[in-house]
Design an enzyme around this catalytic site. Structure first.
Site, PDB file in Angstrom:
ATOM      1  CE1 TYR A  39       1.126  -0.268   4.393  1.00  0.00           C
ATOM      2  CE2 TYR A  39       0.101   1.883   4.356  1.00  0.00           C
ATOM      3  CZ  TYR A  39       0.904   0.959   4.981  1.00  0.00           C
ATOM      4  OH  TYR A  39       1.505   1.271   6.178  1.00  0.00           O
ATOM      5  NE  ARG A  58       6.812   3.954   0.271  1.00  0.00           N
ATOM      6  CZ  ARG A  58       6.577   4.814   1.262  1.00  0.00           C
ATOM      7  NH1 ARG A  58       7.523   5.086   2.147  1.00  0.00           N
ATOM      8  NH2 ARG A  58       5.399   5.400   1.399  1.00  0.00           N
ATOM      9  NE  ARG A 114      -5.221 -19.988   5.002  1.00  0.00           N
ATOM     10  CZ  ARG A 114      -4.291 -20.780   5.530  1.00  0.00           C
ATOM     11  NH1 ARG A 114      -4.221 -22.050   5.166  1.00  0.00           N
ATOM     12  NH2 ARG A 114      -3.439 -20.317   6.417  1.00  0.00           N
ATOM     13  CG  HIS A 116       1.020 -20.593   3.519  1.00  0.00           C
ATOM     14  ND1 HIS A 116       0.014 -21.448   3.881  1.00  0.00           N
ATOM     15  CD2 HIS A 116       1.278 -19.834   4.608  1.00  0.00           C
ATOM     16  CE1 HIS A 116      -0.338 -21.221   5.135  1.00  0.00           C
ATOM     17  NE2 HIS A 116       0.416 -20.245   5.607  1.00  0.00           N
ATOM     18  CE  LYS A 161       3.190   3.297   3.072  1.00  0.00           C
ATOM     19  NZ  LYS A 161       3.328   3.408   4.520  1.00  0.00           N
ATOM     20  CD  GLU A 193      10.094   1.525  10.299  1.00  0.00           C
ATOM     21  OE1 GLU A 193       9.922   2.477   9.524  1.00  0.00           O
ATOM     22  OE2 GLU A 193      10.015   0.337   9.949  1.00  0.00           O
TER      23      GLU A 193
HETATM   24  N1  PDD Z   1       3.053   5.068   7.351  1.00  0.00           N
HETATM   25  N2  PDD Z   1       7.755   3.692   8.704  1.00  0.00           N
HETATM   26  C1  PDD Z   1       6.580   3.034   8.781  1.00  0.00           C
HETATM   27  C2  PDD Z   1       6.556   1.713   9.462  1.00  0.00           C
HETATM   28  C3  PDD Z   1       5.418   3.598   8.233  1.00  0.00           C
HETATM   29  O1  PDD Z   1       4.259   2.921   8.280  1.00  0.00           O
HETATM   30  C4  PDD Z   1       5.490   4.874   7.611  1.00  0.00           C
HETATM   31  C5  PDD Z   1       4.305   5.539   6.993  1.00  0.00           C
HETATM   32  C6  PDD Z   1       6.740   5.520   7.559  1.00  0.00           C
HETATM   33  C7  PDD Z   1       6.928   6.860   6.885  1.00  0.00           C
HETATM   34  O2  PDD Z   1       6.795   6.742   5.491  1.00  0.00           O
HETATM   35  P1  PDD Z   1       6.327   8.004   4.610  1.00  0.00           P
HETATM   36  O3  PDD Z   1       7.231   9.122   4.950  1.00  0.00           O
HETATM   37  O4  PDD Z   1       6.458   7.541   3.214  1.00  0.00           O
HETATM   38  O5  PDD Z   1       4.876   8.299   4.999  1.00  0.00           O
HETATM   39  C8  PDD Z   1       7.855   4.890   8.100  1.00  0.00           C
HETATM   40  C9  PDD Z   1       1.860   5.527   6.695  1.00  0.00           C
HETATM   41  C10 PDD Z   1       1.651   6.992   6.782  1.00  0.00           C
HETATM   42  C11 PDD Z   1       0.674   4.714   7.171  1.00  0.00           C
HETATM   43  O6  PDD Z   1       0.870   3.507   7.314  1.00  0.00           O
HETATM   44  O7  PDD Z   1      -0.419   5.252   7.330  1.00  0.00           O
END
Ligand code: PDD
Length: 301
Positions: A39, A58, A114, A116, A161, A193
């Protein structure tokens, strides 16, 4: 309990423009069964999709790594997002120039029985929606926010992501239970993070963040902060950051699409620096607002 009533916000699902309450996917979607997808969350200022190309980079990287085909060009992604942004403003009788929104894009591996193993030629499920962007409040900017720390118990592919977000959900809830804005995570006492943001420290005027590797999601704000630092003459380093350095930092900052840059003034109940948002934050915040303004001026006609 009756199912949640969803607002009638415009969205896009597999080629159709519709409204959230009417958008339906199969129970066998691998996004539902396995969290098998990626996403993006893009800010929209006025009608400008902020850092669109970087978000697309990304998204494409994530899809390639998960071996999910991407059947759309960037122009097609942009068209979908811009149409939803316009529909949302129209539906809310709002001036699209003044409205800040976010666009959420999700691509899953699609529907399959289903198993994996990745099915060989999937038809991805594509979902896009938009909503109002709620920026940090004035008091959060003025006072800074409180964070708590936790072990990073997520997996080793944090650079993707992915919609598999249970680790992030747990991490975020640790903060919610403690009344904190974000949970700052460490792997063996090394900063990774936040639950949904990147974390930065400032020491002696230098902005320091963890390197771009598999232990963190490289936020789109990594590149933006690099640009702002070079404009503002702020030295910046990407290198491993220890827990001790975070706790002894002059300033700590969060960054994300929705938080922009946000000062952290309390960690686990102890003040960061002098307990006030610091000068590097102030410079980066001002630079960030200028970048947003510039984006608005370059909006599509
Ligand atoms: N999240 N690290 C994680 C684990 C994140 O989920 C996000 C962003 C970031 C920062 O990424 P960016 O600068 O591209 O927004 C770092 C989004 C906002 C969310 O999951 O809603």
């Amino acid at each position: 309990m009756p199912p949640a009533v969803l607002p009638a916000l415009p969205c896009f699902l597999n080629g159709e423009y519709t409204l959230l309450p009417d958008a339906k996917i199969s129970v066998m979607d691998r996004g539902f069964i396995f969290g098998d997808g990626v996403y993006e969350v893009l800010p929209v200022y006025g009608r400008c999709l902020f850092r669109f190309e970087q978000h697309m980079d990304r998204l494409e990287r994530g899809l390639a790594e998960l071996r999910i085909p991407n059947h759309r060009t960037r122009a097609q992604w942009r068209e979908i997002a811009e149409r939803l942004v316009a529909d949302f403003a129209r539906g809310n009788d709002a001036d699209p120039e003044k409205l800040d929104q976010l666009v959420y894009i999700q691509v899953t591996r699609g529907v399959a029985m289903r198993d994996h193993a990745m099915p060989p030629s999937p038809t991805p499920t594509v979902f896009v929606m938009t909503n109002v962007m709620k920026p940090p409040s004035e008091s959060e900017r003025r006072e800074g926010v409180a964070c708590v720390t936790a072990q990073d118990f997520r997996w080793q592919k944090a650079h993707i992501k992915t919609t598999s977000l249970l680790g992030a959900v747990f991490a975020r809830q640790i903060g919610v239970d403690a009344g904190a804005t974000e949970t700052i995570m460490f792997r063996d006492d090394w900063l990774s993070e936040g639950a949904s943001s990147n974390v930065w420290i400032v020491k002696n005027g230098v902005l320091v963040g963890p390197p771009r590797d598999n232990r963190i999601l490289e936020g789109i704000r990594y590149g933006l902060l690099e640009e702002l630092c070079s404009l503002e003459g702020i030295p910046m380093e990407l290198r491993p950051v220890s827990r001790a350095e975070v706790l002894a930092a002059d300033e700590v900052l969060l960054s994300s699409a929705t938080k922009e840059v946000l000062p952290v003034t309390l960690i686990d109940g102890s003040a960061v620096g002098d307990g006030r948002p610091g000068p590097v934050y102030a410079q980066l915040h001002a630079g960030y607002q200028a970048a947003k303004l510039q984006a608005r001026l370059r909006r599509p006609s």
